[in-house]
Design a protein around this motif. Structure first.
Motif, PDB file in Angstrom:
ATOM      1  N   TRP A 115      79.814  18.373 -71.398  1.00  0.00           N
ATOM      2  CA  TRP A 115      80.791  19.326 -70.867  1.00  0.00           C
ATOM      3  C   TRP A 115      80.399  20.727 -71.307  1.00  0.00           C
ATOM      4  N   ALA A 116      80.258  21.620 -70.341  1.00  0.00           N
ATOM      5  CA  ALA A 116      79.952  23.023 -70.624  1.00  0.00           C
ATOM      6  C   ALA A 116      81.067  23.906 -70.077  1.00  0.00           C
ATOM      7  N   VAL A 117      81.333  25.007 -70.772  1.00  0.00           N
ATOM      8  CA  VAL A 117      82.406  25.931 -70.404  1.00  0.00           C
ATOM      9  C   VAL A 117      81.818  27.316 -70.158  1.00  0.00           C
ATOM     10  N   VAL A 118      82.173  27.895 -69.024  1.00  0.00           N
ATOM     11  CA  VAL A 118      81.764  29.251 -68.679  1.00  0.00           C
ATOM     12  C   VAL A 118      82.546  30.244 -69.528  1.00  0.00           C
ATOM     13  N   ASP A 119      81.846  31.155 -70.166  1.00  0.00           N
ATOM     14  CA  ASP A 119      82.498  32.235 -70.895  1.00  0.00           C
ATOM     15  C   ASP A 119      82.659  33.448 -69.978  1.00  0.00           C
ATOM     16  N   ASP A 143      87.708  39.813 -69.698  1.00  0.00           N
ATOM     17  CA  ASP A 143      88.912  39.982 -68.881  1.00  0.00           C
ATOM     18  C   ASP A 143      88.573  40.345 -67.434  1.00  0.00           C
ATOM     19  N   ARG A 144      87.505  41.098 -67.231  1.00  0.00           N
ATOM     20  CA  ARG A 144      87.135  41.476 -65.860  1.00  0.00           C
ATOM     21  C   ARG A 144      86.740  40.253 -65.047  1.00  0.00           C
ATOM     22  N   PHE A 145      85.955  39.376 -65.666  1.00  0.00           N
ATOM     23  CA  PHE A 145      85.548  38.153 -64.957  1.00  0.00           C
ATOM     24  C   PHE A 145      86.770  37.302 -64.620  1.00  0.00           C
ATOM     25  N   ALA A 170      77.124  38.172 -60.619  1.00  0.00           N
ATOM     26  CA  ALA A 170      76.153  38.588 -61.634  1.00  0.00           C
ATOM     27  C   ALA A 170      76.445  37.905 -62.970  1.00  0.00           C
ATOM     28  N   HIS A 171      77.736  37.812 -63.311  1.00  0.00           N
ATOM     29  CA  HIS A 171      78.092  37.152 -64.567  1.00  0.00           C
ATOM     30  C   HIS A 171      77.692  35.679 -64.550  1.00  0.00           C
ATOM     31  N   LEU A 172      77.982  34.985 -63.455  1.00  0.00           N
ATOM     32  CA  LEU A 172      77.636  33.570 -63.385  1.00  0.00           C
ATOM     33  C   LEU A 172      76.132  33.363 -63.323  1.00  0.00           C
ATOM     34  N   ALA A 225      81.997  28.328 -58.818  1.00  0.00           N
ATOM     35  CA  ALA A 225      81.302  28.220 -57.531  1.00  0.00           C
ATOM     36  C   ALA A 225      79.997  29.009 -57.531  1.00  0.00           C
ATOM     37  N   GLY A 226      79.981  30.149 -58.205  1.00  0.00           N
ATOM     38  CA  GLY A 226      78.779  30.973 -58.244  1.00  0.00           C
ATOM     39  C   GLY A 226      77.646  30.402 -59.057  1.00  0.00           C
TER      40      GLY A 226
END
Length: 453
Positions: A77-81, A84-86, A117-119, A144-145
């Motif tokens: 299991w991985a979590v996207v960091d 606040d903008r994201f 860009a973040h993803l 999704a990105g």
């Protein structure tokens, strides 16, 4: 991006689960797990989402990852960091996918570019952990990105979507205009509710897999009577002093029925509508709106605003009405403790409500049904698939109808409707349809389907 390692599943708990579902279902789930192992051929099944705590997806993954591992499947299991903008972008994207047409939820090209860009950066780190035989199961709009930069790194990507809208709106079409092109390289998409598959993905291979609950999780396991009493005191719903994270005018009167909604402080969960509906009714029931500490959910930046809306509405009520409404902000620093508190509230409630304006599935409904509680839910999203009106719960046809909502609740608290019979049938339906062996069988079928497409 972070890798999460949930608590391992003990062998005795797995054995208890097999006893619960019976030998035939136990044999089926073991065979399905073996097929997944064969398909992976040394690879790993990866779940990816945007938070390790708070929300139904995170709760489900704390169950599914250890279960798959206990069944012999390599599962991580991985979590996207994100900042606040994201999460502001993903919140707006999620609201739009739920049908919102609020101008504040609109995304401009710059916001979408920042999200992508973040993803892309997150994918660069994550790709170092992936192998050619791995399978990715990214969850919801926050991920999704990740599909375009990672699809070629693994053997398959099946994007899972737990949000959706019953009827397309300008907002949902705008959300899918962003997300659908990102899924072109996905091997499949998975929805919790069949009618939430949007027209933009009509030609894509898709499957329907409902979320599940774990009977032995802290939120669902049986509790002793003395434990329930202690936990209710800590929620400000017992005879003891009201704790600082509860807004109440004193202890709850134990002689009146308890009505509870457990959810995020979120516009679409409509805690404010629940409050106003019960406050405007003739019922003497005590209402508990139970949600997380608004500051403790990093991927939902609107929590504080909607809690404040409920707080102001409660303050404006006449004192006799205000005394029978509690706002409970549960601490999130210990997830098991938080879950035990929710468990006690749901088990004690005479009626559990989920008056969502839109809903992907509604795990809180499943949880309450498992506890044999009568549930009043809006006829939206997956709730309408879970509740068969009049047989295992009650459905509110129009989630904006506060008077109709209050009538359904009052029918249960006033004994005009047999809540015990509804709850008994609800429990059996969850045992049959929404326990995690169903997820294992569905994923095995999903991966096998790849060979036929």
């Amino acid at each position: 991006m972070r890798v999460i390692d949930p608590v391992p599943l003990r062998s005795d708990v797995l054995a208890a689960f097999f006893d619960l579902i019976g030998p035939d279902r136990a044999a089926e789930v073991r065979a399905a797990a073996a097929r997944i192992v064969e398909r992976l051929d040394g690879g790993t099944l990866w779940h990816v989402n945007s938070t390790a705590r708070g929300g139904g997806v995170a709760e489900m993954l704390h169950l599914l990852v250890p279960l798959y591992r206990a069944l012999g499947v390599s599962c991580r299991w991985a979590v996207v960091d994100g900042d606040d903008r994201f999460f502001d972008v993903t919140k707006k994207l999620g609201n739009s996918a739920y049908g919102s047409t609020d101008p504040g939820d609109r995304l401009d090209a710059g916001a979408v570019d920042g999200y992508l860009a973040h993803l892309d950066d997150e994918a660069g780190w994550f790709a170092e952990l992936l192998g050619a035989n791995d399978v990715l199961l990214p969850h919801d709009h926050q991920t999704a990105g990740l599909v375009p930069p990672l699809a070629a790194k693994v053997s398959a990507v099946h994007w899972r979507c737990h949000v959706g809208v019953d009827a397309s709106t300008e907002g949902s079409e705008a959300a899918w205009a962003v997300m659908a092109p990102l899924l072109d390289d996905a091997d499949g998409v998975v929805f919790s509710v069949a009618h939430h598959v949007p027209a933009e993905l009509a030609d894509h291979h898709f499957a329907v897999i409902p979320p599940v609950i774990w009977p032995y999780a802290p939120k669902n396991r049986p509790l002793a009577d003395d434990a329930v009493r202690d936990l209710l005191d800590r929620c400000g719903l017992g005879p003891g002093p009201v704790p600082p994270y509860v807004v109440a005018d004193g202890p709850r009167d134990p002689g009146v029925p308890l009505v509870a909604q457990v959810s995020r402080w979120d516009r679409l969960k409509d805690m404010h509508g629940v409050l106003m509906g019960i406050a405007g009714s003739a019922s003497d029931a005590h209402l508990a709106l139970v949600g997380p500490d608004p500051a403790a959910i990093p991927d939902d930046v609107d929590q504080a605003r909607w809690f404040a809306t409920c707080l102001e509405a409660r303050r404006a009520l006449p004192a006799p009405v205000r005394r029978r409404i509690s706002l409970v902000c549960l601490p999130m620093d210990d997830l098991d403790d938080n879950a035990h508190l929710v468990n006690a509230v749901q088990r004690t409630a005479d009626v559990v409500v989920q008056k969502s304006l839109a809903e992907g599935f509604g795990l809180t409904v499943t949880e309450a049904m498992w506890k044999a509680r009568p549930v009043v839910g809006s006829a939206v999203g997956g709730i309408s698939a879970q509740i068969d009106h009049g047989r295992n719960g009650l459905l509110l046809s129009d989630p904006h109808d506060l008077a109709g909502f209050a009538d359904l609740v009052t029918g249960l608290t006033g004994d005009a409707v047999d809540g015990v019979a509804l709850g008994t049938r609800a429990h059996e339906d969850v045992r049959r349809r929404y326990l995690p062996d169903g997820d294992v069988l569905a994923i095995a079928g999903l991966l096998a389907e790849e060979d036929r497409t």
